[in-house]
Each structure stands twice: as C-alpha cells, then as structure tokens.
Design a protein around this motif. Sequence first.
Motif, PDB file in Angstrom:
ATOM      1  N   TYR A  17       0.800  -1.270  -0.054  1.00  0.00           N
ATOM      2  CA  TYR A  17       0.111   0.095   0.115  1.00  0.00           C
ATOM      3  C   TYR A  17       0.942   1.239  -0.096  1.00  0.00           C
ATOM      4  CZ  TYR A  17      -3.932  -3.015   1.242  1.00  0.00           C
ATOM      5  OH  TYR A  17      -4.806  -3.996   1.424  1.00  0.00           O
ATOM      6  N   ARG A  95       0.656 -14.946   6.689  1.00  0.00           N
ATOM      7  CA  ARG A  95      -0.933 -14.618   6.485  1.00  0.00           C
ATOM      8  C   ARG A  95      -1.475 -16.261   5.712  1.00  0.00           C
ATOM      9  NH1 ARG A  95      -4.252 -10.354   2.812  1.00  0.00           N
ATOM     10  NH2 ARG A  95      -6.302 -11.549   2.992  1.00  0.00           N
ATOM     11  N   ASN A 149      -3.003  -4.640  10.853  1.00  0.00           N
ATOM     12  CA  ASN A 149      -4.056  -5.533  11.607  1.00  0.00           C
ATOM     13  C   ASN A 149      -3.582  -6.707  12.369  1.00  0.00           C
ATOM     14  OD1 ASN A 149      -6.694  -5.273  10.603  1.00  0.00           O
ATOM     15  ND2 ASN A 149      -5.772  -5.478   8.402  1.00  0.00           N
ATOM     16  N   ASP A 172     -10.228   0.790   6.628  1.00  0.00           N
ATOM     17  CA  ASP A 172     -10.693   1.259   5.648  1.00  0.00           C
ATOM     18  C   ASP A 172     -12.001   0.675   5.237  1.00  0.00           C
ATOM     19  OD1 ASP A 172      -9.518  -0.988   4.582  1.00  0.00           O
ATOM     20  OD2 ASP A 172      -8.221   0.107   3.211  1.00  0.00           O
ATOM     21  N   MET A 173     -12.481  -0.729   5.807  1.00  0.00           N
ATOM     22  CA  MET A 173     -13.291  -1.321   5.170  1.00  0.00           C
ATOM     23  C   MET A 173     -14.681  -0.508   5.214  1.00  0.00           C
ATOM     24  SD  MET A 173     -13.997  -4.486   3.861  1.00  0.00           S
ATOM     25  CE  MET A 173     -14.876  -3.695   2.530  1.00  0.00           C
ATOM     26  N   HIS A 202     -14.178  -4.610  12.110  1.00  0.00           N
ATOM     27  CA  HIS A 202     -14.580  -5.740  11.125  1.00  0.00           C
ATOM     28  C   HIS A 202     -15.592  -6.365  11.871  1.00  0.00           C
ATOM     29  CE1 HIS A 202     -10.397  -5.973   8.816  1.00  0.00           C
ATOM     30  NE2 HIS A 202     -11.075  -4.839   8.722  1.00  0.00           N
ATOM     31  N   VAL A 293      -3.338 -12.415  -3.233  1.00  0.00           N
ATOM     32  CA  VAL A 293      -2.753 -11.303  -2.888  1.00  0.00           C
ATOM     33  C   VAL A 293      -1.194 -11.279  -3.612  1.00  0.00           C
ATOM     34  CG1 VAL A 293      -1.824  -9.518  -1.398  1.00  0.00           C
ATOM     35  CG2 VAL A 293      -4.119 -10.340  -1.164  1.00  0.00           C
ATOM     36  N   ARG A 297      -1.953  -8.497  -6.255  1.00  0.00           N
ATOM     37  CA  ARG A 297      -1.462  -7.135  -5.808  1.00  0.00           C
ATOM     38  C   ARG A 297      -0.136  -6.904  -5.416  1.00  0.00           C
ATOM     39  NH1 ARG A 297      -4.601  -6.257  -1.414  1.00  0.00           N
ATOM     40  NH2 ARG A 297      -3.124  -6.622   0.285  1.00  0.00           N
TER      41      ARG A 297
HETATM   42  O1  LIG Z   1      -7.217  -9.700   1.252  1.00  0.00           O
HETATM   43  P1  LIG Z   1      -6.812  -8.252   0.840  1.00  0.00           P
HETATM   44  O2  LIG Z   1      -5.273  -8.033   1.386  1.00  0.00           O
HETATM   45  O3  LIG Z   1      -6.987  -7.585  -0.331  1.00  0.00           O
HETATM   46  O4  LIG Z   1      -7.492  -7.219   2.046  1.00  0.00           O
HETATM   47  C1  LIG Z   1      -7.610  -7.392   3.129  1.00  0.00           C
HETATM   48  C2  LIG Z   1      -8.095  -6.065   3.587  1.00  0.00           C
HETATM   49  O5  LIG Z   1      -9.377  -5.834   3.531  1.00  0.00           O
HETATM   50  C3  LIG Z   1      -9.995  -4.594   4.011  1.00  0.00           C
HETATM   51  O6  LIG Z   1      -9.306  -3.404   3.188  1.00  0.00           O
HETATM   52  C4  LIG Z   1      -9.645  -3.137   1.850  1.00  0.00           C
HETATM   53  C5  LIG Z   1     -10.223  -1.838   1.552  1.00  0.00           C
HETATM   54  O7  LIG Z   1     -11.400  -1.797   2.141  1.00  0.00           O
HETATM   55  C6  LIG Z   1     -10.315  -1.555   0.355  1.00  0.00           C
HETATM   56  O8  LIG Z   1     -10.483  -0.039   0.353  1.00  0.00           O
HETATM   57  C7  LIG Z   1      -9.270  -1.544  -0.436  1.00  0.00           C
HETATM   58  O9  LIG Z   1      -8.253  -0.622   0.006  1.00  0.00           O
HETATM   59  O10 LIG Z   1      -8.561  -2.885  -0.406  1.00  0.00           O
HETATM   60  C8  LIG Z   1      -8.393  -3.275   0.855  1.00  0.00           C
HETATM   61  C9  LIG Z   1      -7.955  -4.549   0.847  1.00  0.00           C
HETATM   62  O11 LIG Z   1      -7.191  -4.903  -0.339  1.00  0.00           O
HETATM   63  C10 LIG Z   1      -9.685  -4.083   5.358  1.00  0.00           C
HETATM   64  O12 LIG Z   1     -10.159  -3.076   5.930  1.00  0.00           O
HETATM   65  C11 LIG Z   1      -8.470  -4.683   5.750  1.00  0.00           C
HETATM   66  O13 LIG Z   1      -8.540  -4.623   7.240  1.00  0.00           O
HETATM   67  C12 LIG Z   1      -7.798  -6.075   5.287  1.00  0.00           C
HETATM   68  O14 LIG Z   1      -6.567  -6.039   5.424  1.00  0.00           O
END
Ligand SMILES: O=P(O)(O)OC[C@H]1O[C@H](O[C@H]2[C@H](O)[C@@H](O)[C@@H](O)O[C@@H]2CO)[C@H](O)[C@@H](O)[C@@H]1O
Length: 446
Positions: A17, A95, A149, A172-173, A202, A293, A297
């Motif tokens: 990120y 993870r 987290n 950010d959820m 969450h 991921v 990503r």
């Molecule tokens: O499985 P992931 O790594 O893609 O996501 C886990 C995280 O999911 C939420 O975050 C989201 C967010 O809500 C969205 O805005 C965008 O930025 O993607 C994120 C995920 O990639 C959650 O709020 C996090 O706590 C998790 O880590």
Amino acid sequence: MSREKQSVVIAGGGSTYTASIVMLLIENQDKFPLRKLRLYDNDAQRQEPIGKACEIIVKERAPEVEFTYTTDPEEGFSDVDFVMAHIRVGGLPMREKDEKIPLKYGVVGQETCGPGGIAYGMRSIPDVIELIDYMEKYSPNAWMLNYSNPAAIVAEATRRLKPDSKIINICDMPVAIKKSLADILGLDSENDIVDRYYGLNHFGWWTEMYDKDGNDLMPQLKEHVKKYGYASANDDITNPLLAEASWNDTFVKAKDLYALDPDTLPNTYLKYYYYPDYVVEHANPNHTRANEVMEHREKNVFEECRRIVENGTAEDTSIVPGEHAEFIVQLASALAYNTNERMLLIVKNNGAISNLDPEYMVEVPCIVSKRGVEPLAMGPVPTFQKGLIEQQVSVERLVVDAYLEKSYQKLWQALTLSKIVPSASVAKELLDDLIEANKDYWPELS
Ligand SMILES: O=P(O)(O)OC[C@H]1O[C@H](O[C@H]2[C@H](O)[C@@H](O)[C@@H](O)O[C@@H]2CO)[C@H](O)[C@@H](O)[C@@H]1O
Ligand SMILES: NC(=O)c1ccc[n+]([C@@H]2O[C@H](COP(=O)([O-])OP(=O)(O)OC[C@H]3O[C@@H](n4cnc5c(N)ncnc54)[C@H](O)[C@@H]3O)[C@@H](O)[C@H]2O)c1
Ligand SMILES: [Mn+2]
C-alpha cells in the motif's frame, strides 16, 4: 490560508500500500503539504524497490519534499509529525498459514477473523509496540495512525500497554463500503454520506445514513442491499475493488447479512461470523486469499516499482491512490489542521455505546480535531448485536491477556470462545498447530 508543512514516516515502507499512499500525499501538496517524507521498514530488501520508485515519484512531482527510506529507527522516526503504520509481521507467507491451518479443521481461515486473526494478533502486538516506542523516543509529539492488522487486537493491546500514547487505530473497510454505496446512490463521494455506526473493528453495523442536507438515505439503500448487497445492480463496476472476484462475492454476500437484521446495514466482515459454513464450503484450502494477493497485488505493485526504477521515470505509472490512502491522509489532515471532520475510528468506548463497558475498544464515528478524537454517542446496541459484540470483544481481550501472561490457557479460551470455532477440542488442536507455525514470533506459552 497557508498550511504548516508536515513530516511523515510510513512504517512498513515495503507494504503493497506504500506507493499508493505516497502518490496521494504527493498529489495533495495543496491540502497536506509535506516538508519530509520517509519510509521505514525492518526489511531492507523488501523496502528497496518501493523506496527507489517512490524516490522517483517524489522527485518528479514534488521535488521540494525531502524524501528518504531507511531501516534505521532513529533516522526513520526523528523529526516526524505523523507515523503512518501498516506493518505485516511474518509477511504474506504467515498470512497464508493463518488462513490454511484453520481450514484443515473445517474452520474459517481469515486474515483478521477467528483463529487466523488471533495468530496474527499475537505476532503484531510486540512490533506495533516497538514502533510506538521509536516514535515516543525520537518524536514524542507525533501521532501514529495505525492500519496494521488485526486492528481490533492491536487496539486492545495498545490501550493496555500504551494508554497515554498518541495512536489512533483505523480501518478502511467502512470507507470502501460507503464508496460503493455512494456509487449506487449517484453521489460524488463517500464523504457525502453522514453515518451512524457501532461495533468493533471488522464487526459493526450502520443504523443511519443521510446526505449532507439531512435526507435519509437508508430506505433507498435497504432496497438495493436486499437485492444486490453492496455490489452494483449492473455490470457497470466503478469501484476497482469489485473487479476482484473474491471481493465482489463478499460485497454481494452482504444481502444475506442484511437479511438477518433489516434494521441495520452490516460490515462485510460479518459474513465470517454469520455464515462460516458457507465460507468454508467456498474456500479452497490449497489456495487462499494470501495466494491471490501474492499473485496479484504484491506482484503488480513490485513489478510496477521495478519498472519505474528501470525506466528512471514514473510519468506513465499505473500506481493510483484509492480510498485506503485517502482515509489515512484525511485523518492526518484533520489532526494537523483542526478540520473537525467526522470519521469512523477505533477508540475507547467511554460511553459512546451506552450499554457496553467503557473500556472496550469500539468502532464509532468520531470528531477529529487537533485536540485528538472525540467519539460520538451511538446509544445502546440491541440484544442481537450486544450478544455478538460481548463474545467477540472477549476473544480479543483474552488474546491480549494470553500475550501479556504468556498463557496457553488464555489463548485456548480465546480460540474456544471465537464464534467460528466449533469446540474446545478443535480449538486445542488448532492452538497446537498455530504454536508450531508461529514459533519464531510468539512468546513461549505455558
Ligand atoms: O485480502 P486483501 O489483502 O485484499 O484485503 C484485506 C483488507 O481488506 C480490507 O481493506 C480493503 C479496503 O477495504 C479497500 O478499500 C481496498 O483498499 O482494499 C483493501 C484490501 O485490499 C480491510 O479493511 C483490511 O483490514 C484488510 O486487511
Ligand atoms: N486496517 C485496515 O483496514 C487495513 C487495510 C489494508 C491493509 N491493512 C494492513 O496493512 C498491513 C500491510 O499490508 P500489506 O498486504 O501491504 O503487507 P506487506 O507484507 O506487503 O507489507 C508489510 C511491510 O511491513 C514490514 N514489516 C513487518 N514487520 C515490521 C516491523 N516490525 N517494522 C517495520 N516494518 C515491518 C514488512 O517488511 C513489509 O514490508 C497489514 O497489516 C494489513 O493487514 C489494514
Ligand atoms: Mn480493516
């Protein structure tokens, strides 16, 4: 009005990120001007490609900002106004274990929920505390805005171990969900929705949403969510998150969460607690979200950063800031410039939810100013939510007890109490597997 320039360190510089947060910071020099921007990570090799690419981004787009990246805590944390933290202790390979070990027992395997979240919490606590120690040693007036987290367990640990620290734990959820809802309503931005919400991280529910003119948005939203969840009614996907099949499924599943309590709108994470059987049936125990991921990503971000470095320019970069970056910078702005913005944050309850213990770490709307955060009163939660919250918050508190007391018994109790673990015997087998997998990270339990 000219705004005082800020100095920011991003801790967990090698995170997937980081580049998008850097991009947003650089694009917002008029609203949140920087004098210094630093990345800090404890893994030099991991951080290097991100650091080198961000160096180019900053040089091209805001050369007046002094940019460095480091693994030295003194260099990273000195002369800083904000620490934006998003570390992942054990990285994505751990993870993967958090997700796959529970699935062996037919239990939900998830990053922040159930046994996976408990295991991750035990790893995160000491490292987040270490970051706070660095901040307090080298920049005692700074704020730490923490995404690391599992935020609920981290928040409970920081409340107990660092009660006077300037740390705000965030997620950010809700913002991502509100972004979808704003799209559905045809509003420009999730910031056009004013909400009332209560719960844990969450693990929460919206009771009200209205627009800036005070018009109730809930009737229209409920009609939509009943049919489509938080996904769009057509294929016209504007939220990039929904282009991913697993996130799209989660957003659609919100309709089944809503069905259980049509008085509220649910956080998507409730799917792991309401429908664990469905989640396990739809999981592939050999290929979980951590694999997705790593394949997408992580791969894309690191490839793009290496490409920027090879080309020596970020002019045509695909790195874009999303709501994740917007939210943390909005919070920093509110603290720095006293904007009195209303934001959903993880804070000590202190009466915000009137029928819950004042010490619980809850997620509620807060007013943010340079004086810090002030939770708004959400009133009492109904019996259904209260029962769920009391169970889940007890799991989170037992994890922190287990960490502090190095107690096998308390961690076994935490796993047994988790709504998605079927029995004490499964909890014990899981615990023994998790201890083995986490032996390089957890304290020795007895
Ligand atoms: O499985 P992931 O790594 O893609 O996501 C886990 C995280 O999911 C939420 O975050 C989201 C967010 O809500 C969205 O805005 C965008 O930025 O993607 C994120 C995920 O990639 C959650 O709020 C996090 O706590 C998790 O880590
Ligand atoms: N709260 C939220 O809503 C939210 C949203 C998105 C991501 N996250 C969290 O953000 C974090 C980063 O996610 P990611 O997928 O980018 O992970 P990642 O593994 O790509 O990056 C994490 C970085 O942290 C570094 N790190 C680990 N321990 C450290 C320590 N003690 N000190 C300094 N650096 C350390 C790692 O070396 C790595 O570079 C995770 O905790 C994730 O769960 C939270
Ligand atoms: Mn979150």
